[in-house]
Design a protein around this motif. Structure first.
Motif, mmCIF file in Angstrom:
data_model
loop_
_atom_site.group_PDB
_atom_site.id
_atom_site.type_symbol
_atom_site.label_atom_id
_atom_site.label_comp_id
_atom_site.label_asym_id
_atom_site.label_seq_id
_atom_site.Cartn_x
_atom_site.Cartn_y
_atom_site.Cartn_z
ATOM 1 N N LYS A 114 0.834 -1.207 0.000
ATOM 2 C CA LYS A 114 0.000 0.000 0.000
ATOM 3 C C LYS A 114 0.875 1.265 0.000
ATOM 4 C CE LYS A 114 -4.091 1.943 2.131
ATOM 5 N NZ LYS A 114 -5.110 1.805 3.164
ATOM 6 N N PHE A 115 1.937 1.266 0.794
ATOM 7 C CA PHE A 115 2.853 2.407 0.832
ATOM 8 C C PHE A 115 3.532 2.590 -0.525
ATOM 9 C CE2 PHE A 115 7.057 4.254 1.588
ATOM 10 C CZ PHE A 115 6.680 5.466 2.151
ATOM 11 N N GLU A 116 3.947 1.486 -1.139
ATOM 12 C CA GLU A 116 4.595 1.548 -2.447
ATOM 13 C C GLU A 116 3.637 2.128 -3.488
ATOM 14 O OE1 GLU A 116 7.907 0.889 -4.979
ATOM 15 O OE2 GLU A 116 7.748 0.730 -2.820
ATOM 16 N N ILE A 117 2.398 1.677 -3.463
ATOM 17 C CA ILE A 117 1.388 2.188 -4.393
ATOM 18 C C ILE A 117 1.195 3.685 -4.191
ATOM 19 C CG2 ILE A 117 -1.082 2.173 -4.937
ATOM 20 C CD1 ILE A 117 -1.017 -0.870 -4.345
ATOM 21 N N GLU A 118 1.012 4.099 -2.950
ATOM 22 C CA GLU A 118 0.760 5.515 -2.662
ATOM 23 C C GLU A 118 1.961 6.388 -3.012
ATOM 24 O OE1 GLU A 118 -0.454 5.200 1.419
ATOM 25 O OE2 GLU A 118 -2.563 4.858 0.865
ATOM 26 N N THR A 119 3.168 5.897 -2.756
ATOM 27 C CA THR A 119 4.376 6.656 -3.093
ATOM 28 C C THR A 119 4.486 6.847 -4.603
ATOM 29 O OG1 THR A 119 5.514 5.798 -1.142
ATOM 30 C CG2 THR A 119 6.894 6.691 -2.891
ATOM 31 N N CYS A 120 4.248 5.777 -5.352
ATOM 32 C CA CYS A 120 4.310 5.873 -6.813
ATOM 33 C C CYS A 120 3.206 6.775 -7.346
ATOM 34 C CB CYS A 120 4.216 4.483 -7.430
ATOM 35 S SG CYS A 120 5.681 3.455 -7.153
ATOM 36 N N MET A 121 2.013 6.662 -6.776
ATOM 37 C CA MET A 121 0.905 7.512 -7.214
ATOM 38 C C MET A 121 1.224 8.980 -6.974
ATOM 39 S SD MET A 121 -2.448 5.353 -6.003
ATOM 40 C CE MET A 121 -3.606 6.629 -6.525
ATOM 41 N N ASP A 122 1.762 9.293 -5.814
ATOM 42 C CA ASP A 122 2.130 10.681 -5.516
ATOM 43 C C ASP A 122 3.106 11.212 -6.559
ATOM 44 O OD1 ASP A 122 0.505 10.744 -3.283
ATOM 45 O OD2 ASP A 122 2.144 10.459 -1.851
ATOM 46 N N PHE A 123 4.107 10.409 -6.897
ATOM 47 C CA PHE A 123 5.079 10.849 -7.888
ATOM 48 C C PHE A 123 4.418 11.054 -9.248
ATOM 49 C CE2 PHE A 123 8.105 10.076 -11.291
ATOM 50 C CZ PHE A 123 9.044 11.042 -10.994
ATOM 51 N N LEU A 124 3.606 10.100 -9.665
ATOM 52 C CA LEU A 124 2.955 10.201 -10.980
ATOM 53 C C LEU A 124 1.998 11.384 -11.058
ATOM 54 C CD1 LEU A 124 2.302 6.425 -11.716
ATOM 55 C CD2 LEU A 124 4.004 7.918 -12.794
ATOM 56 N N GLU A 125 1.451 11.789 -9.916
ATOM 57 C CA GLU A 125 0.564 12.950 -9.877
ATOM 58 C C GLU A 125 1.338 14.256 -9.696
ATOM 59 O OE1 GLU A 125 -1.988 11.689 -6.668
ATOM 60 O OE2 GLU A 125 -3.505 10.949 -8.076
ATOM 61 N N GLY A 126 2.660 14.169 -9.610
ATOM 62 C CA GLY A 126 3.493 15.358 -9.461
ATOM 63 C C GLY A 126 3.521 15.913 -8.054
ATOM 64 N N GLN A 127 3.157 15.103 -7.071
ATOM 65 C CA GLN A 127 3.078 15.576 -5.687
ATOM 66 C C GLN A 127 4.115 14.948 -4.773
ATOM 67 O OE1 GLN A 127 -0.916 14.693 -4.483
ATOM 68 N NE2 GLN A 127 -1.818 15.901 -6.117
ATOM 69 N N GLY A 128 4.917 14.065 -5.279
ATOM 70 C CA GLY A 128 5.864 13.369 -4.410
ATOM 71 C C GLY A 128 7.212 13.206 -5.071
ATOM 72 N N ARG A 129 8.089 12.552 -4.321
ATOM 73 C CA ARG A 129 9.438 12.305 -4.808
ATOM 74 C C ARG A 129 9.512 10.968 -5.530
ATOM 75 N NH1 ARG A 129 13.759 14.579 -0.616
ATOM 76 N NH2 ARG A 129 12.707 16.532 -0.171
ATOM 77 N N TYR A 130 10.571 10.828 -6.289
ATOM 78 C CA TYR A 130 10.831 9.575 -6.993
ATOM 79 C C TYR A 130 10.989 8.457 -5.960
ATOM 80 C CZ TYR A 130 12.944 6.455 -10.442
ATOM 81 O OH TYR A 130 13.213 5.412 -11.279
ATOM 82 N N PRO A 131 10.269 7.356 -6.118
ATOM 83 C CA PRO A 131 10.355 6.254 -5.146
ATOM 84 C C PRO A 131 11.774 5.694 -5.041
ATOM 85 C CG PRO A 131 8.503 5.950 -6.635
ATOM 86 C CD PRO A 131 9.296 7.091 -7.166
ATOM 87 N N ILE A 132 12.226 5.488 -3.824
ATOM 88 C CA ILE A 132 13.609 5.090 -3.555
ATOM 89 C C ILE A 132 13.989 3.777 -4.225
ATOM 90 C CG2 ILE A 132 15.206 4.379 -1.723
ATOM 91 C CD1 ILE A 132 13.750 6.335 0.119
ATOM 92 N N HIS A 133 13.162 2.774 -4.120
ATOM 93 C CA HIS A 133 13.500 1.451 -4.620
ATOM 94 C C HIS A 133 12.913 1.173 -6.001
ATOM 95 C CE1 HIS A 133 14.141 1.245 -0.308
ATOM 96 N NE2 HIS A 133 14.985 0.268 -0.560
ATOM 97 N N CYS A 134 12.671 2.204 -6.764
ATOM 98 C CA CYS A 134 12.027 2.055 -8.070
ATOM 99 C C CYS A 134 12.991 1.498 -9.103
ATOM 100 C CB CYS A 134 11.495 3.410 -8.541
ATOM 101 S SG CYS A 134 10.702 3.333 -10.143
ATOM 102 N N VAL A 135 12.627 0.366 -9.661
ATOM 103 C CA VAL A 135 13.380 -0.219 -10.763
ATOM 104 C C VAL A 135 12.354 -0.517 -11.853
ATOM 105 C CG1 VAL A 135 14.869 -2.094 -11.494
ATOM 106 C CG2 VAL A 135 14.945 -1.292 -9.124
ATOM 107 N N GLY A 136 12.128 0.446 -12.695
ATOM 108 C CA GLY A 136 11.104 0.280 -13.722
ATOM 109 C C GLY A 136 11.708 0.065 -15.087
ATOM 110 N N TRP A 137 11.549 -1.145 -15.609
ATOM 111 C CA TRP A 137 12.021 -1.466 -16.943
ATOM 112 C C TRP A 137 10.858 -1.848 -17.828
ATOM 113 C CZ3 TRP A 137 16.749 -0.284 -18.365
ATOM 114 C CH2 TRP A 137 17.718 -0.139 -17.379
ATOM 115 N N ARG A 138 10.980 -1.456 -19.065
ATOM 116 C CA ARG A 138 9.963 -1.836 -20.048
ATOM 117 C C ARG A 138 9.976 -3.354 -20.220
ATOM 118 N NH1 ARG A 138 11.347 2.426 -24.907
ATOM 119 N NH2 ARG A 138 10.260 4.213 -24.025
ATOM 120 N N PRO A 139 8.806 -3.934 -20.397
ATOM 121 C CA PRO A 139 8.787 -5.371 -20.700
ATOM 122 C C PRO A 139 9.363 -5.627 -22.086
ATOM 123 C CG PRO A 139 6.552 -4.514 -20.308
ATOM 124 C CD PRO A 139 7.484 -3.369 -20.258
ATOM 125 N N VAL A 140 10.053 -6.707 -22.216
ATOM 126 C CA VAL A 140 10.624 -7.065 -23.525
ATOM 127 C C VAL A 140 10.087 -8.393 -23.985
ATOM 128 C CG1 VAL A 140 12.717 -5.714 -23.388
ATOM 129 C CG2 VAL A 140 12.667 -7.982 -22.374
#
Length: 110
Positions: free
Chosen positions: A84-110
């Motif tokens: 839930k915290f991870e979801i909310e942290t990512c949502m805040d960032f995507l909405e322009g209201q938060g910081r980049y999530p610390i443990h974010c490792v986002g790769w495009r699917p291949v």
């Protein structure tokens, strides 16, 4: 469809589903269907580069993978504080209201 357009459209849709999920207005299966649709539509685009274009795209992919493959269960989100915290942290960032999530490792699917 250009990649940027796809990502921006899917971020808007994902935010809608996540807000509704957190308010218990949709069942987690709806979100799961959306996620699989995203992966399927992405595959149709035939993107060969696995490096995301920007931080928003990285957070988008990170969030999709966490939701689908993460340690928690969307059915028991009230008891999975980490997810839930991870979801909310990512949502805040995507909405322009938060910081980049610390443990974010986002790769495009291949």
């Amino acid at each position: 469809m250009p990649v940027d357009h796809f990502i921006n459209e899917k971020i808007s849709q994902l935010m809608y589903y996540l807000n509704a999920l957190l308010k218990k207005e949709v069942h987690p299966t709806e979100l799961n269907l959306f996620i699989w649709d995203c992966f399927e539509e992405w595959n149709i685009l035939k993107v060969t580069d696995d490096t995301p274009n920007n931080a928003r795209e990285r957070v988008f992919w990170h969030l999709l993978h966490e939701l689908k493959l993460g340690s928690g269960s969307l059915n028991d989100l009230d008891n999975d504080w980490n997810l839930k915290f991870e979801i909310e942290t990512c949502m805040d960032f995507l909405e322009g209201q938060g910081r980049y999530p610390i443990h974010c490792v986002g790769w495009r699917p291949v």
